[in-house]
Design a protein around this motif. Structure first.
Motif, PDB file in Angstrom:
ATOM      1  N   SER A 242     -40.463  -3.269   4.784  1.00  0.00           N
ATOM      2  CA  SER A 242     -39.124  -2.743   4.544  1.00  0.00           C
ATOM      3  C   SER A 242     -38.982  -1.334   5.119  1.00  0.00           C
ATOM      4  O   SER A 242     -37.906  -0.966   5.602  1.00  0.00           O
ATOM      5  CB  SER A 242     -38.810  -2.738   3.043  1.00  0.00           C
ATOM      6  N   GLY A 243     -40.068  -0.541   5.107  1.00  0.00           N
ATOM      7  CA  GLY A 243     -40.015   0.787   5.696  1.00  0.00           C
ATOM      8  C   GLY A 243     -39.793   0.731   7.194  1.00  0.00           C
ATOM      9  O   GLY A 243     -38.997   1.506   7.753  1.00  0.00           O
ATOM     10  N   ALA A 244     -40.496  -0.183   7.873  1.00  0.00           N
ATOM     11  CA  ALA A 244     -40.296  -0.358   9.318  1.00  0.00           C
ATOM     12  C   ALA A 244     -38.871  -0.810   9.607  1.00  0.00           C
ATOM     13  O   ALA A 244     -38.238  -0.356  10.575  1.00  0.00           O
ATOM     14  CB  ALA A 244     -41.296  -1.377   9.863  1.00  0.00           C
ATOM     15  N   PHE A 245     -38.348  -1.700   8.770  1.00  0.00           N
ATOM     16  CA  PHE A 245     -36.966  -2.166   8.938  1.00  0.00           C
ATOM     17  C   PHE A 245     -35.994  -0.990   8.834  1.00  0.00           C
ATOM     18  O   PHE A 245     -35.083  -0.843   9.661  1.00  0.00           O
ATOM     19  CB  PHE A 245     -36.640  -3.212   7.875  1.00  0.00           C
ATOM     20  N   ILE A 246     -36.178  -0.153   7.819  1.00  0.00           N
ATOM     21  CA  ILE A 246     -35.273   0.981   7.610  1.00  0.00           C
ATOM     22  C   ILE A 246     -35.322   1.940   8.799  1.00  0.00           C
ATOM     23  O   ILE A 246     -34.282   2.379   9.306  1.00  0.00           O
ATOM     24  CB  ILE A 246     -35.648   1.723   6.305  1.00  0.00           C
ATOM     25  N   VAL A 247     -36.525   2.250   9.268  1.00  0.00           N
ATOM     26  CA  VAL A 247     -36.680   3.203  10.373  1.00  0.00           C
ATOM     27  C   VAL A 247     -36.105   2.649  11.672  1.00  0.00           C
ATOM     28  O   VAL A 247     -35.358   3.334  12.390  1.00  0.00           O
ATOM     29  CB  VAL A 247     -38.166   3.575  10.560  1.00  0.00           C
ATOM     30  N   LEU A 248     -36.426   1.380  11.989  1.00  0.00           N
ATOM     31  CA  LEU A 248     -36.021   0.809  13.270  1.00  0.00           C
ATOM     32  C   LEU A 248     -34.527   0.472  13.325  1.00  0.00           C
ATOM     33  O   LEU A 248     -33.944   0.439  14.412  1.00  0.00           O
ATOM     34  CB  LEU A 248     -36.853  -0.438  13.580  1.00  0.00           C
ATOM     35  N   ASP A 279     -25.732   3.662  21.727  1.00  0.00           N
ATOM     36  CA  ASP A 279     -25.575   2.229  21.496  1.00  0.00           C
ATOM     37  C   ASP A 279     -26.757   1.464  22.075  1.00  0.00           C
ATOM     38  O   ASP A 279     -27.336   0.580  21.425  1.00  0.00           O
ATOM     39  CB  ASP A 279     -24.268   1.747  22.123  1.00  0.00           C
ATOM     40  N   TYR A 280     -27.144   1.779  23.303  1.00  0.00           N
ATOM     41  CA  TYR A 280     -28.305   1.146  23.938  1.00  0.00           C
ATOM     42  C   TYR A 280     -29.572   1.398  23.122  1.00  0.00           C
ATOM     43  O   TYR A 280     -30.381   0.493  22.891  1.00  0.00           O
ATOM     44  CB  TYR A 280     -28.495   1.694  25.357  1.00  0.00           C
ATOM     45  N   THR A 281     -29.740   2.647  22.692  1.00  0.00           N
ATOM     46  CA  THR A 281     -30.935   3.014  21.928  1.00  0.00           C
ATOM     47  C   THR A 281     -30.994   2.269  20.601  1.00  0.00           C
ATOM     48  O   THR A 281     -32.059   1.772  20.198  1.00  0.00           O
ATOM     49  CB  THR A 281     -30.955   4.531  21.665  1.00  0.00           C
ATOM     50  N   GLY A 282     -29.861   2.179  19.918  1.00  0.00           N
ATOM     51  CA  GLY A 282     -29.810   1.440  18.656  1.00  0.00           C
ATOM     52  C   GLY A 282     -30.186  -0.016  18.833  1.00  0.00           C
ATOM     53  O   GLY A 282     -30.939  -0.576  18.026  1.00  0.00           O
ATOM     54  N   ASP A 283     -29.680  -0.644  19.908  1.00  0.00           N
ATOM     55  CA  ASP A 283     -30.019  -2.047  20.179  1.00  0.00           C
ATOM     56  C   ASP A 283     -31.511  -2.216  20.459  1.00  0.00           C
ATOM     57  O   ASP A 283     -32.137  -3.178  20.006  1.00  0.00           O
ATOM     58  CB  ASP A 283     -29.213  -2.566  21.375  1.00  0.00           C
ATOM     59  N   MET A 284     -32.088  -1.284  21.205  1.00  0.00           N
ATOM     60  CA  MET A 284     -33.513  -1.396  21.554  1.00  0.00           C
ATOM     61  C   MET A 284     -34.396  -1.264  20.323  1.00  0.00           C
ATOM     62  O   MET A 284     -35.348  -2.030  20.140  1.00  0.00           O
ATOM     63  CB  MET A 284     -33.881  -0.343  22.608  1.00  0.00           C
ATOM     64  N   PHE A 285     -34.095  -0.303  19.464  1.00  0.00           N
ATOM     65  CA  PHE A 285     -34.876  -0.147  18.249  1.00  0.00           C
ATOM     66  C   PHE A 285     -34.689  -1.316  17.299  1.00  0.00           C
ATOM     67  O   PHE A 285     -35.638  -1.764  16.642  1.00  0.00           O
ATOM     68  CB  PHE A 285     -34.495   1.161  17.536  1.00  0.00           C
ATOM     69  N   GLN A 286     -33.468  -1.826  17.236  1.00  0.00           N
ATOM     70  CA  GLN A 286     -33.196  -2.969  16.355  1.00  0.00           C
ATOM     71  C   GLN A 286     -33.976  -4.195  16.791  1.00  0.00           C
ATOM     72  O   GLN A 286     -34.554  -4.913  15.964  1.00  0.00           O
ATOM     73  CB  GLN A 286     -31.692  -3.269  16.368  1.00  0.00           C
ATOM     74  N   LEU A 287     -34.055  -4.427  18.095  1.00  0.00           N
ATOM     75  CA  LEU A 287     -34.809  -5.573  18.596  1.00  0.00           C
ATOM     76  C   LEU A 287     -36.316  -5.361  18.451  1.00  0.00           C
ATOM     77  O   LEU A 287     -37.068  -6.323  18.318  1.00  0.00           O
ATOM     78  CB  LEU A 287     -34.451  -5.839  20.062  1.00  0.00           C
ATOM     79  N   LEU A 288     -36.759  -4.109  18.473  1.00  0.00           N
ATOM     80  CA  LEU A 288     -38.177  -3.827  18.262  1.00  0.00           C
ATOM     81  C   LEU A 288     -38.635  -4.274  16.881  1.00  0.00           C
ATOM     82  O   LEU A 288     -39.796  -4.639  16.688  1.00  0.00           O
ATOM     83  CB  LEU A 288     -38.450  -2.336  18.442  1.00  0.00           C
ATOM     84  N   SER A 289     -37.717  -4.268  15.912  1.00  0.00           N
ATOM     85  CA  SER A 289     -38.077  -4.705  14.555  1.00  0.00           C
ATOM     86  C   SER A 289     -38.510  -6.162  14.530  1.00  0.00           C
ATOM     87  O   SER A 289     -39.169  -6.602  13.583  1.00  0.00           O
ATOM     88  CB  SER A 289     -36.895  -4.502  13.595  1.00  0.00           C
TER      89      SER A 289
END
Length: 324
Positions: A242-248, A279-289
């Motif tokens: 859950s911590g990784a989810f919150i951060v990413l 926006d690009y950065t948010g998508d990249m981090f979200q997919l990293l999760s």
């Protein structure tokens, strides 16, 4: 085709996710499904479900949507009907990934904080019902999105590309659906996970303080207390995932809130716009999760690390035996 810096970064990044994420998630599914990792059947089922959905996120959202559509621009993958289907699948798998993380967090919260209820709730049957329910609900929830898109252009009666219909932003029905979709992902799950983790931390602090008072500071060390050891293992797994989810997901959520509150927009060709970069950065981090859970298991679970090491070394062992 010449890419802007942020596009080049994202393009290289998505290749990395595809190359590392698919084998990592597949290997995790195999290892967890075989058991023997020191986890209960219920929690194993949650983890297998989460990893399976994460694998689907990488396949549909990264490989098919971003990479194959670029390498094969004239293929049926870029037909409007195919992209519509892929868009719906992308929304479904991301929603399922997020809400299975919420379900996992709830399960760990009940196990740690609700002693009277955990025997009935933290079971394999309950986990199976919740996983199936989440998948079915979000499949139906995202079906209307298929009708929210229209082709970008038509060549020889063939529709190519997709974009949201203008009515999606004006009709009350679509506006309501858009806000409903926004609340379900990412707002509600993100803050729900934060809230449950805060309650869990508060409960742990109070319980540990009470146990120390009852046992006496010099009587029994916390490290030798079986109850605290069991709770610590659950806490490590819970806070890791859950911590990784919150951060990413944080860059995505922050960008979303800022853009909605300020009603800010950017043009698709303005690659120096900070809003587009965010926006690009948010998508990249979200997919990293969708790739991070394997690393979390490896770091948090000793038995999983052992089995992962055996699985990775197995092909080399076979080659060595054949050579000998």
């Amino acid at each position: 085709m010449e890419f802007a810096t942020i596009e080049q970064t994202a393009f290289i990044y998505y290749h990395f996710l595809a190359v590392s994420g698919v084998p990592a998630n597949f290997l995790t599914i195999v290892i967890l499904s075989r058991g023997g990792c020191g986890l209960s059947k219920g929690i194993t089922l949650y983890l297998v479900g989460m990893t399976t959905v994460d694998l689907l996120v990488i396949i549909f959202n990264v490989i098919i949507y971003y990479l194959l559509s670029y390498y094969f621009p004239g293929s049926p993958l870029n037909y409007t009907s195919m992209i519509r289907i892929n868009e719906v699948i992308n929304y479904v798998v991301v929603d399922c990934s997020v809400w299975l993380t919420v379900a996992f967090t709830v399960d760990r919260f009940v196990l740690i904080c609700c002693q009277k209820f955990r025997q009935k709730y933290c079971r394999e049957k309950t986990a199976a019902v919740i996983i199936v329910t989440v998948c079915v609900v979000f499949c139906f929830k995202n079906i209307p999105l298929y009708f929210a898109f229209e082709p970008v252009y038509v060549i020889n009666n063939v529709q190519w590309g997709v974009q949201f219909k203008a009515t999606y932003f004006t009709l009350p029905g679509w506006a309501t659906y858009d806000w409903f979709d926004t609340v379900l992902n990412p707002l509600l799950p993100y803050f729900l996970i934060l809230f449950l983790n805060a309650l869990t931390v508060r409960h742990i602090v109070l319980v540990n303080r009470t146990r120390r008072a009852l046992q006496g500071q010099c009587n029994i060390q916390n490290s030798d207390d079986p109850e605290i050891q069991s709770r610590r293992k659950s806490i490590i797994l819970l806070f890791s995932i859950s911590g990784a989810f919150i951060v990413l997901w944080m860059p995505y959520v922050v960008f979303f809130l800022i853009s909605r509150i300020t009603d800010s927009h950017y043009k698709a060709d303005q690659y120096s716009d900070p809003l587009l970069i965010a926006d690009y950065t948010g998508d990249m981090f979200q997919l990293l999760s969708s790739c991070s859970n394997t690393c979390i298991y490896a770091l948090a679970q000793t038995k999983f690390r052992q089995k992962l090491r055996i699985a990775v070394m197995y092909p080399f062992s076979v080659i060595i035996k054949c050579v000998k």
